[in-house]
Design an enzyme around this catalytic site. Structure first.
Site, PDB file in Angstrom:
ATOM      1  N   ASP A  90       2.107 -11.711   7.459  1.00 49.79           N
ATOM      2  CA  ASP A  90       2.582 -10.486   6.709  1.00 49.79           C
ATOM      3  C   ASP A  90       3.719  -9.853   6.684  1.00 49.79           C
ATOM      4  O   ASP A  90       4.453  -9.612   6.288  1.00 49.79           O
ATOM      5  CB  ASP A  90       1.485  -9.623   5.495  1.00 49.79           C
ATOM      6  CG  ASP A  90       0.791  -7.819   6.404  1.00 49.79           C
ATOM      7  OD1 ASP A  90       0.659  -9.125   7.585  1.00 49.79           O
ATOM      8  OD2 ASP A  90       1.460  -7.056   7.168  1.00 49.79           O
ATOM      9  N   GLY A 127       0.409  -1.099  -0.023  1.00 49.36           N
ATOM     10  CA  GLY A 127       0.168   0.131  -0.339  1.00 49.36           C
ATOM     11  C   GLY A 127       0.317   1.842  -0.441  1.00 49.36           C
ATOM     12  O   GLY A 127       0.868   2.006  -0.713  1.00 49.36           O
ATOM     13  N   ARG A 128       2.392   0.678   0.241  1.00 41.49           N
ATOM     14  CA  ARG A 128       2.950   2.272   0.869  1.00 41.49           C
ATOM     15  C   ARG A 128       4.536   2.135  -0.378  1.00 41.49           C
ATOM     16  O   ARG A 128       5.484   2.471   0.757  1.00 41.49           O
ATOM     17  CB  ARG A 128       3.437   3.159   1.848  1.00 41.49           C
ATOM     18  CG  ARG A 128       3.082   2.314   2.645  1.00 41.49           C
ATOM     19  CD  ARG A 128       3.523   3.096   4.135  1.00 41.49           C
ATOM     20  NE  ARG A 128       4.091   1.944   5.273  1.00 41.49           N
ATOM     21  CZ  ARG A 128       4.108   2.947   6.456  1.00 41.49           C
ATOM     22  NH1 ARG A 128       4.779   4.388   6.108  1.00 41.49           N
ATOM     23  NH2 ARG A 128       4.710   2.555   7.314  1.00 41.49           N
TER      24      ARG A 128
HETATM   25  P1  AMP Z   1       2.189  -2.826   7.928  1.00 39.43           P
HETATM   26  O1  AMP Z   1       2.384  -2.341   9.057  1.00 39.43           O
HETATM   27  O2  AMP Z   1       3.944  -1.676   7.452  1.00 39.43           O
HETATM   28  O3  AMP Z   1       3.173  -4.500   7.155  1.00 39.43           O
HETATM   29  O4  AMP Z   1       1.538  -2.535   7.054  1.00 39.43           O
HETATM   30  C1  AMP Z   1       0.416  -3.163   6.503  1.00 39.43           C
HETATM   31  C2  AMP Z   1      -0.210  -3.308   5.328  1.00 39.43           C
HETATM   32  O5  AMP Z   1      -0.301  -1.479   5.742  1.00 39.43           O
HETATM   33  C3  AMP Z   1       0.688  -3.182   4.371  1.00 39.43           C
HETATM   34  O6  AMP Z   1      -0.456  -3.513   2.912  1.00 39.43           O
HETATM   35  C4  AMP Z   1       1.023  -2.037   3.837  1.00 39.43           C
HETATM   36  O7  AMP Z   1       1.282  -1.800   2.802  1.00 39.43           O
HETATM   37  C5  AMP Z   1       0.009  -0.804   3.970  1.00 39.43           C
HETATM   38  N1  AMP Z   1       0.228   0.562   4.593  1.00 39.43           N
HETATM   39  C6  AMP Z   1       0.917   0.692   5.708  1.00 39.43           C
HETATM   40  N2  AMP Z   1       0.539   1.709   6.269  1.00 39.43           N
HETATM   41  C7  AMP Z   1       0.238   2.512   5.138  1.00 39.43           C
HETATM   42  C8  AMP Z   1       0.142   4.019   4.381  1.00 39.43           C
HETATM   43  N3  AMP Z   1       0.204   5.087   4.759  1.00 39.43           N
HETATM   44  N4  AMP Z   1      -0.831   3.951   2.393  1.00 39.43           N
HETATM   45  C9  AMP Z   1      -0.914   3.348   2.952  1.00 39.43           C
HETATM   46  N5  AMP Z   1      -1.192   1.592   2.666  1.00 39.43           N
HETATM   47  C10 AMP Z   1      -1.035   1.526   4.352  1.00 39.43           C
HETATM   48 MG    MG Z   2       4.116  -5.187   6.429  1.00 42.34          MG
END
Ligand code: AMP
Ligand code: MG
Length: 488
Positions: free
Chosen positions: A256, A97-98
């Site tokens: 994930d 997502g980012r």
């Molecule tokens: P994480 O907690 O970094 O493992 O992220 C979990 C999910 O949320 C993943 O699919 C990320 O790509 C998405 N994600 C986290 N932060 C953002 C953001 N600011 N915008 C879009 N997607 C996000």
């Molecule tokens: Mg992650």
């Protein structure tokens, strides 16, 4: 930025995109577009050298243009990966997502790596999120992932941080930033969960074959998918043991965030434990303590059970047989972990040989540490550098008598024992208050000097310099428990 003058050929990047061979449901291709003027904050020259890359002919502005996605290196094909995941136990469809996979690259030692931008803007998987990242957390990931590499723990690495010079809206407006992450791959347990849930058996098989070819080319061809499962279990058993042995708490062990190749990935709310307390939790959103220090091995086993489930359709034609193969494999995880952990603990105690009573000696030490509220890292440093302090401490005196006797049951000298301990007991870890101070100076005062100095120290945690031993102190002044926050 105009890129016609950039000498791309001097970089030595050989763009590759093997992931594109997977069924198209597994990713989305994205076009890079110039949107803002970025500036370079950090660049990891040592890592760049190891990757066989050379950015010395480029200006900082050109480098930051590349690592913000504003300048496209000819021949690269950027994509966002699809994945799913159990987040705090709940299944969700996710995806980058980012993040953006800029390209793959083959290193001089013929290893394939992913070069990924984190915080580079929205993708089709952003689910309403802004796709952005902020400077503090990206610097934090850079610092802690490099510290983990210094500790010889498998991890993704950090190549660069750029500022986007755009404000990112969180609780307040924060400085936007992008981290460039290098990983052996970004294939996660969640990637397999996505493959089977969204694509079915043929997509799953394609992903499993791709993973085998990329990470486990030498695996037994008779039972490749069972061996894939076993190998991932073995790597995770080693990895989680290494985390436990230095007091690292990942903080968000969702499926994930568990990498198939066994690297530590996703530095969100992670932190290192100070006082030894198995229940330690840092993440502000981990209300139930699901990802507490003591739970990490059990959670890894749970995640691996989810991985095994995804493989059922290709493990065997008979579903009952497939189930029993998967179950038997997953049940090997905790014993394997314990074996790795005990053998790591022996090294921390300077023991070369194994005796049956070692496990109770280790368990006894830990319970004394817990009762005495001892600092985890410092206790092993004291054992390594000068045991007399512990001998004089009423909490530890009985234990040290047993320990010193045990050390006589081996042919190696005390000096050799200490040498061994100095290779595994870090003189310095990324102490929470030091990390916070470095981030504060970097983000609030735009002063990177303390950050860079801390980074230097953490890159060689076994140097045992006077400065490290002096710097690495827990912060007794902290008025409330340390709290970390997810990927903000
Ligand atoms: P994480 O907690 O970094 O493992 O992220 C979990 C999910 O949320 C993943 O699919 C990320 O790509 C998405 N994600 C986290 N932060 C953002 C953001 N600011 N915008 C879009 N997607 C996000
Ligand atoms: Mg992650």
């Amino acid at each position: 930025m105009s890129n016609h003058k950039i000498k791309f050929e001097t970089i030595g990047l050989k763009p590759e995109a093997s992931y594109l061979a997977l069924p198209s449901v597994m990713y989305m291709c994205l076009k890079l577009k110039e949107t803002f003027r970025s500036s370079l904050v950090l660049f990891n020259t040592a890592l760049s050298d190891r990757l066989g890359l050379d950015f010395s002919q480029l200006s900082d502005q050109e480098i930051s243009g590349i690592f913000s996605g504003n300048i496209e290196i000819p021949g690269t094909a950027a994509l966002a990966q699809a994945y799913a995941g159990h987040q705090f136990g709940r299944f969700t469809f996710l995806g980058d997502g980012r993040a953006l996979l800029l390209t793959e690259h083959i290193t001089p030692d013929q290893k394939r790596v992913d070069i990924v931008l984190k915080g580079s803007g929205p993708t089709p998987y952003s689910r309403g999120g802004d796709g952005m990242a902020t400077l503090g957390p990206m610097l934090r990931e850079y610092l802690i992932s490099e510290a983990m590499a210094g500790l010889n723990i498998p991890t993704t690495r950090s190549l660069a941080v750029v500022k986007t010079n755009r404000k990112v809206r969180r609780e307040t407006d924060l400085e936007g930033a992008i981290l460039t992450r290098i990983a052996s791959s970004h294939i996660r347990v969640g990637t397999f969960q996505f493959a089977i849930a969204e694509g079915g058996k043929s997509v799953l098989k394609a992903l499993a074959d791709y993973t085998l070819a990329r990470h486990f080319p030498d695996i037994d061809v008779n039972q490749p998918y069972l061996e894939l499962l076993n190998e991932v279990i073995r790597r995770q058993a080693k990895l989680i043991a290494q985390w436990q042995l230095v007091g690292f708490i990942h903080g968000v062990m969702n499926t994930d965030n568990m990498s198939i190749c066994g690297e530590t990935i996703d530095y969100g709310p992670c932190a290192f434990m100070d006082v030894y307390d198995p229940k330690t939790v840092f993440s502000s959103i981990d209300y139930g303590g699901r990802y507490a220090y003591v739970n990490q091995p059990g959670i890894a086993a749970w995640n691996l059970a989810r991985f095994a489930e995804t493989l059922l359709p290709i493990l065997a034609d008979d579903p009952f047989y497939a189930q029993s193969l998967a179950q038997n494999a997953v049940e090997t995880f905790l014993p394997l972990f314990r074996k790795e952990w005990v053998s790591g603990m022996r090294k921390k105690l300077g023991l070369f040989n194994a005796e049956d009573a070692d496990e109770s000696l280790i368990d006894e030490l830990l319970s004394v540490m817990q009762k005495a509220k001892s600092d985890f890292t410092k206790t092993f440093v004291r054992l390594t550098t000068d045991i007399s302090g512990l001998e004089a401490d009423p909490n530890f005196s009985d234990w040290t008598v047993k320990y010193k006797l045990r050390r006589t049951h081996q042919i190696q000298t005390i000096e050799q024992s200490v040498e061994l301990m100095k290779t595994v007991n870090p003189a310095m870890i990324p102490r929470n208050h030091l990390v916070e101070e470095a981030l504060k100076q970097a983000v609030e005062n735009q002063d990177m000097s303390y950050f860079e100095h801390l980074l230097d120290m953490l890159r060689q945690p076994f140097a045992y310099s006077e400065e490290q031993l002096h710097m690495d102190k827990p912060n007794d002044q902290m008025s409330q428990p340390y709290r970390t926050f997810c990927g903000t």
